[in-house]
Design an enzyme around this catalytic site. Structure first.
Site, mmCIF file in Angstrom:
data_model
loop_
_atom_site.group_PDB
_atom_site.id
_atom_site.type_symbol
_atom_site.label_atom_id
_atom_site.label_comp_id
_atom_site.label_asym_id
_atom_site.label_seq_id
_atom_site.Cartn_x
_atom_site.Cartn_y
_atom_site.Cartn_z
ATOM 1 N N ALA A 1 -3.452 7.352 1.172
ATOM 2 C CA ALA A 1 -2.409 6.705 0.844
ATOM 3 C C ALA A 1 -1.206 7.141 0.616
ATOM 4 O O ALA A 1 -0.924 7.405 -0.759
ATOM 5 C CB ALA A 1 -2.905 5.269 -0.011
ATOM 6 N N GLY B 1 2.376 6.000 -8.185
ATOM 7 C CA GLY B 1 1.044 6.196 -7.511
ATOM 8 C C GLY B 1 0.799 4.799 -6.600
ATOM 9 O O GLY B 1 1.541 4.004 -6.645
ATOM 10 N N ASN B 2 -0.668 4.718 -6.171
ATOM 11 C CA ASN B 2 -1.033 3.371 -5.554
ATOM 12 C C ASN B 2 -2.436 3.284 -5.920
ATOM 13 O O ASN B 2 -2.885 4.077 -6.557
ATOM 14 C CB ASN B 2 -0.633 3.373 -4.147
ATOM 15 C CG ASN B 2 -1.266 4.643 -3.264
ATOM 16 O OD1 ASN B 2 -2.494 4.855 -3.293
ATOM 17 N ND2 ASN B 2 -0.587 5.611 -2.967
ATOM 18 N N ARG B 3 -2.983 2.175 -5.409
ATOM 19 C CA ARG B 3 -4.169 1.904 -5.882
ATOM 20 C C ARG B 3 -5.420 2.433 -4.974
ATOM 21 O O ARG B 3 -6.648 1.909 -5.211
ATOM 22 C CB ARG B 3 -4.314 0.055 -5.846
ATOM 23 C CG ARG B 3 -3.684 -0.527 -6.812
ATOM 24 C CD ARG B 3 -3.858 -1.977 -6.481
ATOM 25 N NE ARG B 3 -2.756 -2.903 -7.162
ATOM 26 C CZ ARG B 3 -2.636 -2.883 -8.365
ATOM 27 N NH1 ARG B 3 -3.430 -2.866 -9.450
ATOM 28 N NH2 ARG B 3 -1.587 -3.806 -8.931
#
Ligand code: CTP
Length: 404
Positions: free
Chosen positions: A280, A213-215
């Site tokens: 994102a 995943g990402n932030r």
């Protein structure tokens, strides 16, 4: 700006309520029509007679106004007022009121109306310094901001308790100017337009338990969806996993992976007037996600490598499929920002690209503010100052509206 505008003012029971006649007078002087709603405890600090005299209108105190007095006595007074208002201001908003607004309570005239209105709500928290800094109050304020309310932060100075700190009602011009700013953005210039907005991260499955995943917090995309809905457009918000409340009048579609986001955007892109890709989206995804949990005993080595493949680029696919609406992308760059963003704008055939740098103070993931540069396909580069994500959303939508 204020002439003939319908301003609803909710007054709750804080000491600063005694300053509200000045606020009412200022709005009246500018030509606005003002109606005031009070909580029972506000009457301890300012009289309904003063506010009614200055506003030139009857005052609502209590959820069940006296049956015999006037027009607003009908049991649906809150609906009548909610349809009348162009903006609602709650000042002073006590810590208790803020907690109730954040939770959706409707236990007095002010909180009931705050739930019923369709217009923008401006809240001016005013209380003692320790109550303001209490984590519960701060959390409630964040929640209200995320719901799309405009918060005017309290001023620092001497407080009624004798303590000094944050908590004072801001000066009258600050309150009046905030309301003016909100009214400026409250035009329904996107009425009849369909806008697809994406937000948040994508989760790319490694196995049923793990993911890449990402932030991304989703705040930027949610702010755009919220602002677009407030300006009258039909909004479809395709979002990855975030912990944010769905803005009002927005259709939310939850997805997890880049492939699911791709499918959802393609589906909703048909007859969309604009697509704003604030999500994102992962550029790579595990090539062969495991159907069962990967056990470390099965990995006969101290290292473990994962094969990744490219995801399909949603923006690129839209432009290749000759999507006819306005296409907007985001570029997150930590170096050579303008050059990289311009390159993405060209490659993906975008109308606009919004560049931001997560390493800058006051920008990036999780923050309520951002610092962005908007670049258009005509080559215009506009560096905006640091502002709330909601304000950036409106700046972007101003440009979108001009291109319809
Ligand atoms: N995007 C997309 N489909 C993808 C990946 C990204 O539509 N599969 C969109 C994003 O939502 C964003 C823009 O493309 O609007 C970002 O472009 P991208 O080239 O992916 O930027 P980065 O992810 O930052 O990639 P890079 O590492 O190349 O800078």
């Amino acid at each position: 700006m204020l002439k003939n505008k319908h301003i609803l003012i909710g007054v709750t029971g804080g000491i600063a309520a005694y300053k509200m006649p000045l606020v009412v007078r200022e709005f009246k002087k500018a030509g606005a029509d003002v109606k005031v709603v009070m909580s029972e405890s506000a009457k301890e600090f300012v009289t309904p007679l003063t506010l009614s005299t200055l506003s030139g209108n009857e005052i609502v105190v209590g959820t069940f106004p006296d049956q015999n007095t006037n027009v607003l006595s009908a049991s649906t007074w809150h609906i009548k007022l909610s349809q009348w208002a162009d903006v609602m201001l709650i000042a002073p908003a006590t810590a208790h009121t803020i907690a109730k607004l954040a939770t959706g309570y409707a236990d007095n005239a002010v909180t009931t109306l705050a739930l019923a209105i369709r217009c923008q709500l401006v809240i001016v928290p005013t209380m003692d310094v320790d109550m303001w800094h209490h984590p519960a109050t701060q959390e409630n304020v964040v929640k209200l901001r995320e719901m799309g309310c405009v918060i005017v932060p309290p001023e620092t100075g001497e407080l009624a308790s004798g303590l000094t700190g944050e908590g004072r009602l801001p000066d009258v011009p600050i309150i009046v100017n905030t309301v003016k700013g909100v009214l400026r953005n409250a035009h329904r210039d996107l009425q009849g337009k369909k806008i697809v907005v994406t937000a948040g991260p994508t989760y790319e499955p490694i196995d049923p338990v793990r993911f890449i995943g990402n932030r991304s917090s989703g705040k930027m995309g949610f702010a755009i969806a919220n602002a677009a809905a407030q300006r009258g457009s039909d909004v479809i918000l395709v979002t990855g996993r975030v912990s944010l409340p769905t803005p009002r009048h927005v259709k939310r579609v939850d997805i997890e992976s880049a492939a699911q986001m791709h499918r959802a955007v393609m589906k909703y892109s048909k007859n969309a007037d604009a697509i704003i890709m604030a999500a994102a989206v992962a550029d790579f995804t595990p090539a062969k996600p495991s159907h069962t949990k990967i056990k470390k005993e099965r990995v006969h080595s101290t290292s473990f490598s994962l094969e990744l493949t490219r995801t399909r680029d949603i923006l690129l696919d839209l432009s290749e499929k000759k999507y006819h609406g306005i296409l907007i992308g985001f570029a997150l760059e930590t170096e050579n920002g303008i050059r990289n963003a311009q390159q993405k704008l060209g490659e993906k055939k975008l109308d606009f690209i919004v560049l931001n740098n997560p390493l800058q103070n006051g920008a990036g993931f999780g923050s309520d503010t951002n610092i962005v540069t908007i670049i258009s396909k005509r080559g215009k580069i506009e560096k905006l100052k640091k502002m709330s994500k909601f304000d950036i959303a409106n700046e972007l939508l101003d440009r979108v509206a001009k291109n319809f």
